[in-house]
Write a protein that holds these residues in place. Sequence first.
Motif, mmCIF file in Angstrom:
data_model
loop_
_atom_site.group_PDB
_atom_site.id
_atom_site.type_symbol
_atom_site.label_atom_id
_atom_site.label_comp_id
_atom_site.label_asym_id
_atom_site.label_seq_id
_atom_site.Cartn_x
_atom_site.Cartn_y
_atom_site.Cartn_z
ATOM 1 N N HIS A 166 13.507 -30.926 -12.882
ATOM 2 C CA HIS A 166 14.095 -30.237 -14.035
ATOM 3 C C HIS A 166 13.052 -29.910 -15.094
ATOM 4 O O HIS A 166 13.402 -29.625 -16.239
ATOM 5 N N SER A 167 11.788 -29.933 -14.715
ATOM 6 C CA SER A 167 10.727 -29.606 -15.648
ATOM 7 C C SER A 167 10.743 -28.121 -15.969
ATOM 8 O O SER A 167 10.968 -27.284 -15.091
ATOM 9 N N LEU A 168 10.496 -27.799 -17.241
ATOM 10 C CA LEU A 168 10.381 -26.412 -17.638
ATOM 11 C C LEU A 168 9.061 -25.842 -17.142
ATOM 12 O O LEU A 168 8.131 -26.577 -16.828
ATOM 13 N N ALA A 169 8.958 -24.523 -17.114
ATOM 14 C CA ALA A 169 7.740 -23.902 -16.605
ATOM 15 C C ALA A 169 6.530 -24.231 -17.476
ATOM 16 O O ALA A 169 5.438 -24.473 -16.970
ATOM 17 N N TRP A 170 6.723 -24.234 -18.796
ATOM 18 C CA TRP A 170 5.617 -24.541 -19.714
ATOM 19 C C TRP A 170 5.910 -25.902 -20.315
ATOM 20 O O TRP A 170 6.474 -26.032 -21.385
ATOM 21 N N ASP A 171 5.558 -26.957 -19.614
ATOM 22 C CA ASP A 171 6.056 -28.287 -19.934
ATOM 23 C C ASP A 171 4.956 -29.300 -19.668
ATOM 24 O O ASP A 171 4.548 -29.514 -18.524
ATOM 25 N N LYS A 172 4.425 -29.922 -20.724
ATOM 26 C CA LYS A 172 3.311 -30.853 -20.532
ATOM 27 C C LYS A 172 3.380 -31.943 -21.603
ATOM 28 O O LYS A 172 4.435 -32.199 -22.170
ATOM 29 N N ASN A 173 2.248 -32.618 -21.834
ATOM 30 C CA ASN A 173 2.148 -33.707 -22.810
ATOM 31 C C ASN A 173 2.996 -34.917 -22.429
ATOM 32 O O ASN A 173 3.556 -35.595 -23.291
ATOM 33 N N TRP A 174 3.106 -35.200 -21.117
ATOM 34 C CA TRP A 174 3.725 -36.437 -20.689
ATOM 35 C C TRP A 174 2.790 -37.600 -21.007
ATOM 36 O O TRP A 174 1.579 -37.416 -21.159
ATOM 37 N N VAL A 175 3.339 -38.807 -21.108
ATOM 38 C CA VAL A 175 2.593 -39.948 -21.651
ATOM 39 C C VAL A 175 2.457 -41.060 -20.612
ATOM 40 O O VAL A 175 3.412 -41.815 -20.367
ATOM 41 N N PRO A 176 1.289 -41.205 -19.964
ATOM 42 C CA PRO A 176 1.083 -42.348 -19.053
ATOM 43 C C PRO A 176 1.055 -43.666 -19.837
ATOM 44 O O PRO A 176 0.601 -43.707 -20.986
ATOM 45 N N TRP A 177 1.518 -44.737 -19.208
ATOM 46 C CA TRP A 177 1.440 -46.065 -19.814
ATOM 47 C C TRP A 177 0.291 -46.803 -19.141
ATOM 48 O O TRP A 177 0.327 -47.044 -17.925
ATOM 49 N N ASN A 178 -0.705 -47.155 -19.907
ATOM 50 C CA ASN A 178 -1.898 -47.776 -19.351
ATOM 51 C C ASN A 178 -1.548 -49.056 -18.586
ATOM 52 O O ASN A 178 -0.788 -49.905 -19.073
ATOM 53 N N GLY A 179 -2.102 -49.191 -17.376
ATOM 54 C CA GLY A 179 -1.896 -50.398 -16.585
ATOM 55 C C GLY A 179 -0.602 -50.436 -15.818
ATOM 56 O O GLY A 179 -0.215 -51.495 -15.300
ATOM 57 N N THR A 180 0.110 -49.304 -15.727
ATOM 58 C CA THR A 180 1.394 -49.257 -15.024
ATOM 59 C C THR A 180 1.485 -47.962 -14.221
ATOM 60 O O THR A 180 0.606 -47.108 -14.272
ATOM 61 N N SER A 181 2.604 -47.793 -13.505
ATOM 62 C CA SER A 181 2.909 -46.520 -12.853
ATOM 63 C C SER A 181 3.983 -45.766 -13.637
ATOM 64 O O SER A 181 4.544 -44.789 -13.139
ATOM 65 N N LEU A 182 4.280 -46.212 -14.863
ATOM 66 C CA LEU A 182 5.314 -45.604 -15.696
ATOM 67 C C LEU A 182 4.719 -44.509 -16.577
ATOM 68 O O LEU A 182 3.538 -44.541 -16.935
ATOM 69 N N MET A 183 5.563 -43.545 -16.935
ATOM 70 C CA MET A 183 5.122 -42.428 -17.753
ATOM 71 C C MET A 183 6.320 -41.890 -18.524
ATOM 72 O O MET A 183 7.413 -41.755 -17.973
ATOM 73 N N SER A 184 6.129 -41.589 -19.807
ATOM 74 C CA SER A 184 7.201 -41.015 -20.622
ATOM 75 C C SER A 184 7.207 -39.504 -20.493
ATOM 76 O O SER A 184 6.151 -38.865 -20.512
#
Length: 364
Positions: free
Chosen positions: A105-123
Amino acid sequence: MDAWNGTLANLLAVIRLRGRRETGNFTAAVLGYRYLNEFNYEDGRLFHDQHGRLFLYLSLPFGKYGGARASVNTVFRVMITCRRTPGPNKCDPRLGPPRLLRYDHSLAWDKNWVPWNGTSLMSYSHYGPFGPHSVFNWSTYRDPMPHARFYSFANETFFSTFSRTFGRLLQLSGGTPAILEPGGKSYIAVGHLRVHPGCLHPESIPGLDKVVGKDVRLNCAHLLRLDAHLKGAIPFQTFMFRGPSGNLSKHYHVDYGLFLYRFRAGPPYTITHLSHGFLPPSEGHFGIVFPSGLERLGRRGDYAISYGDADQVARILLLSPADVDMLMVPLSVMEKRLAGLSVCTLPFAEGVPLALRLQSGQGR
């Protein structure tokens, strides 16, 4: 800025940092670098996965500004080979093959996701209101798991209140990777806010200063008082800005700033604190200061925020843990005082802690 001018000049560098915040004696030495000129890479963030492997999150845009444009979110494994030589070590960084971060469901112009250091999680960063705080779990960055929905989802009334209050005048988005705070109960990260130029520079829009006055502005409150039709018609446009030196220079069509935020380390990873916006030192004040990295340095645990100045220069800002705690505002308190959310420039004098300077009135 180089990409806008048609030059692909991204740089991956190995840098050694030395020094102490309280003395102001802080140096950076380049140990090696590599040009990345195969694609027009944008907004890279370095982070570690749960196994300590170094990765680079990158947005790969396709198309031109002002026309058809899309962005693909990827991660690359970063490998660094260093050899001992007389003088500084010589290091060669390189990237492994890209791994696609797929969200249906990502938009075409869609970025600035946030990795969580030391994990496989991302906001996932909901551009504009910033929340709900929506989380992916990629399982492994060697073969990221595609997503049709979020792993976790934490909604607070703040986000909808923020959107209703500011609309396009002030929008929040992701910035740096998140890092675990001491004690392991919360994460902290730095986001970026996008501010309409009329909020901080009423003189930038012809005729606007006659409506709202010519006083120095710290926020968008004067525009919030305008009726909806007039507020929605105020254009975004570049303008000539006279800086502290008195010289005229071109200003971007929006102002960018930084803000801190904190969220819980356990599900549903609720965002609990947010800071007012702040502008670190920016020569010329072109309007763009974009956060890209966050780490803790030394025994004192100072926070090092790396940011891009005018999309042209890489800089590092140091904040003590006391500075960070002082700047954080509980989300419930910020929601009640939302119209007063400000974006301030902070002078970072050598040897004087930020908290002391704000308490004595030296920081504005």
